[in-house]
Design a protein around this motif. Structure first.
Motif, PDB file in Angstrom:
ATOM      1  N   ILE A  55       0.840  -1.204   0.000  1.00 62.66           N
ATOM      2  CA  ILE A  55       0.000   0.000   0.000  1.00 62.66           C
ATOM      3  C   ILE A  55       0.874   1.252   0.000  1.00 62.66           C
ATOM      4  O   ILE A  55       0.656   2.197  -0.782  1.00 62.66           O
ATOM      5  CB  ILE A  55      -0.944  -0.006   1.213  1.00 62.66           C
ATOM      6  N   VAL A  68      -1.901   0.190  -8.135  1.00 65.70           N
ATOM      7  CA  VAL A  68      -2.820   0.694  -7.110  1.00 65.70           C
ATOM      8  C   VAL A  68      -4.107  -0.126  -7.098  1.00 65.70           C
ATOM      9  O   VAL A  68      -4.613  -0.510  -6.031  1.00 65.70           O
ATOM     10  CB  VAL A  68      -3.124   2.190  -7.358  1.00 65.70           C
ATOM     11  N   ALA A  72      -5.526  -2.421  -4.073  1.00 64.61           N
ATOM     12  CA  ALA A  72      -6.864  -2.194  -3.523  1.00 64.61           C
ATOM     13  C   ALA A  72      -7.710  -3.467  -3.592  1.00 64.61           C
ATOM     14  O   ALA A  72      -8.443  -3.802  -2.644  1.00 64.61           O
ATOM     15  CB  ALA A  72      -7.553  -1.055  -4.280  1.00 64.61           C
ATOM     16  N   SER A  73      -7.637  -4.179  -4.714  1.00 65.04           N
ATOM     17  CA  SER A  73      -8.393  -5.432  -4.846  1.00 65.04           C
ATOM     18  C   SER A  73      -7.924  -6.471  -3.842  1.00 65.04           C
ATOM     19  O   SER A  73      -8.723  -7.223  -3.271  1.00 65.04           O
ATOM     20  CB  SER A  73      -8.240  -5.964  -6.272  1.00 65.04           C
ATOM     21  N   VAL A  75      -6.631  -5.854  -0.877  1.00 64.55           N
ATOM     22  CA  VAL A  75      -7.141  -5.467   0.447  1.00 64.55           C
ATOM     23  C   VAL A  75      -8.608  -5.895   0.591  1.00 64.55           C
ATOM     24  O   VAL A  75      -9.011  -6.436   1.632  1.00 64.55           O
ATOM     25  CB  VAL A  75      -6.985  -3.949   0.649  1.00 64.55           C
TER      26      VAL A  75
END
Length: 599
Positions: A55, A68, A72-73, A75
């Motif tokens: 991150i 990014v 995000a996916s 997480v």
């Protein structure tokens, strides 16, 4: 009797292994699913700390939108998986735990009802209730603590420490130095927990005791204006429980400031070492340092729960020992290994050289008695002379210390308990009814009895008329121990229950004591009819109820003083004659005529 709660002398390890063995044998599938979910939860926690590096690196290079989006996916996936695993763990642990509580409560109850009557005479009912309720819950609590701590918290902590060591080995060493200090502080706390929990359960028992005495003795409490006295007892018991609960809460909470303080020192040390590069080495990237710090902060919660684990175990252990103490308790009245059912017969009941006492002093001594098959025998004499004890021995509620009790020449000591009880019906002066309907109370004698047979037994006991007038008739609920009925009504239902059983031997201990003279006469007539050709033993203080007996036995101080027919005993001018004269005055022909009419 020794305290059953102290029976298991084994240490903590064997008790825990026994609980886990029993729990996983009975609920292995449920615990297996829960443990698998815990492994996923632990892995998800480590993954959260690990992904912090990605991150920070992705945020440091926002132009790389693909990276990014991928982070995000990742997480989202981690937290969705963690949420589903947490839900699965909670549901399956709850199902397994509830089943464990139910299993232990049933096993403890089954063990209790297999004990002889003497156990219940020595043990207060409030103590028994506490052991069943509190102890079974403690078993579930202890298993949950071990499983959750050993799997979820331990694996989570190991995974996070692994992330810390991988990202920052040197800083990890600094932060882990606080562990031994925390363990030392927790050991001090444990010394107080054991003694507080033992006194806590004693205080709980007093609450149960006050509640039971208030329910069962409410008439005495009201008549003697004991409300304030009982309130004082309850207030004292509740305050003692409150004080001990507060003490336990303080001790359990004391682990938090210990861990909080030590965690603060660890984080501060990591910050100082990292900022000043005291130990040298390669500088960390922002992502690596953030991943390390995140793992360190997340490790705080499982470490705190693990630090409390031993305190929680000690809290539950007293209740667990109570349950295991009952389960390991030898049965006070057990069948012989080669016990056999009684053979059919006419129901002759005999005692040969029987001696028995509830304590050190014998109540009956070297007793020889014969209750002939198909005849009615009456036991009379002063209170405390051993009459009720004779019936208790006949029902094999107690075992004689010497001598034999026989039915149709068969020693009851070698017979199965169920076959003995099937041959005998009993009605006592302290009538007991179950908290169910009138019909089901009578049917307790014979579960396969039809409604017509139940009602016929009620008619024989002179109970049908008043039952028909109840709001729901035979379906009317009688309340706790028949609290919705009068004493005479309860006694007639108990007599109906005994009649329905159709036993060869019928025992009555002051069975008509709660009836008025009219009802008593009707019951006596009914009993004369239903006991015809059955072996019947009657204890009575009112001689008018036993004048038609085939034999009358005068018992005093555990010995048979005299026996014979009514005419024989009156002619003998012994203790029975003196008892007769006290109740009837100078012997008159009317009672004898009544006896002849009964024959």
């Amino acid at each position: 009797m020794s305290d059953p709660s102290a029976a298991p002398a084994a240490g903590l390890g064997p008790i825990i292994m026994r609980l886990l063995r029993d729990g996983f044998r009975e609920q292995g599938r449920l615990y297996g699913v829960a443990i698998a979910a815990m492994v996923v939860v632990a892995g998800s926690a480590a993954a959260v700390a690990w992904v912090m590096e990605w991150i920070i690196d992705a945020l440091g290079n926002p132009e790389n939108r693909g990276a990014v989006i991928a982070v995000a996916s990742t997480v989202i996936a981690i937290f969705v998986i963690k949420g589903a695993a947490t839900y699965t763990q909670s549901v399956f642990m709850a199902r397994a735990g509830n089943r464990i509580v139910a299993s232990y409560q049933y096993r403890v109850y089954s063990k209790l009802v297999s004990q002889g009557v003497g156990y219940f005479n020595r043990t207060e009912s409030s103590d028994i209730i506490m052991r069943v309720v509190q102890g079974a819950t403690a078993c579930r609590t202890l298993i949950d603590i071990i499983v959750v701590s050993a799997v979820r918290d331990t694996l989570t902590l190991v995974g996070l420490i692994g992330v810390m060591i991988y990202q920052q080995p040197t800083l990890s060493l600094v932060s882990l130095l606080v562990g031994p200090v925390a363990l030392w502080g927790i050991r001090i706390i444990l010394r107080r927990v054991k003694s507080i929990m033992e006194s806590q359960l004693t205080a709980f028992s007093e609450i149960y005791r006050v509640l039971q005495e208030s329910s069962g003795g409410i008439h005495v409490i009201k008549v003697f204006s004991l409300e304030d006295h009982m309130r004082g007892r309850m207030d004292g018991a509740v305050r003692r429980v409150e004080d001990r609960m507060n003490s336990i809460s303080r001790l359990e909470s004391a682990t938090s400031p210990i861990i909080e303080t030590l965690a603060g020192f660890a984080i501060a040390g990591v910050i100082l070492v990292s900022a000043w590069n005291v130990l040298g080495g390669q500088p960390s990237t922002p992502g690596e340092l953030m991943s390390f710090v995140t793992a360190l902060m997340m490790a705080y919660e499982p470490a705190k729960r693990l630090s409390r684990m031993r305190v929680s175990i000690e809290t539950a252990l007293v209740g667990v020992r109570m349950v295991l103490g009952i389960l390991d308790m030898p049965e006070s009245q057990a069948e012989a290994r080669d016990a056999r059912p009684l053979k059919p017969g006419r129901g002759a009941l005999e005692m040969r050289g029987v001696t028995f006492g509830y304590g050190a002093a014998p109540v009956v001594r070297n007793l020889d008695l014969l209750f002939s098959a198909g005849q009615t025998s009456a036991l009379v004499g002063p209170s405390g002379g051993g009459k009720s004890t004779i019936l208790n021995l006949a029902m094999r509620l107690y075992e004689p210390s010497e001598g034999e009790v026989l039915i149709d020449g068969q020693d009851l000591a070698g017979a199965t308990l169920s076959s003995v009880r099937q041959r005998i019906s009993f009605v006592g002066q302290n009538t007991f009814l179950f908290s169910t309907s009138v019909r089901e109370n009578i049917r307790m004698a014979r579960s396969d009895a039809t409604d017509a047979e139940v009602e016929a037994a009620a008619q024989d006991a002179n109970a049908h008329t008043f039952v028909s007038e109840l709001p729901q008739g035979y379906e009317t609920m009688v309340g706790e121990n028949g609290s919705f009925l009068s004493g005479g009504q309860r006694q007639r239902l108990a007599i109906a229950r005994a009649i329905l059983k159709r036993s060869d031997i019928m025992l009555f201990d002051e069975a008509t004591s709660a009836l008025d003279s009219h009802s008593e006469a009707l019951i006596q007539e009914a009993l004369a009819r239903v006991t015809r050709d059955k072996t019947t033993v009657v204890i009575a203080h009112r001689l008018s109820t036993i004048l038609g007996a085939d034999q009358i036995i005068y018992v005093e101080e555990g010995r048979v003083v005299e026996r014979g027919t009514l005419r024989d005993l009156l002619a003998a001018d012994g203790p029975f004659r003196r008892l007769y004269d006290r109740q009837f005055g100078v012997a008159e022909p009317a009672p004898i005529a009544l006896a002849e009419a009964a024959e």
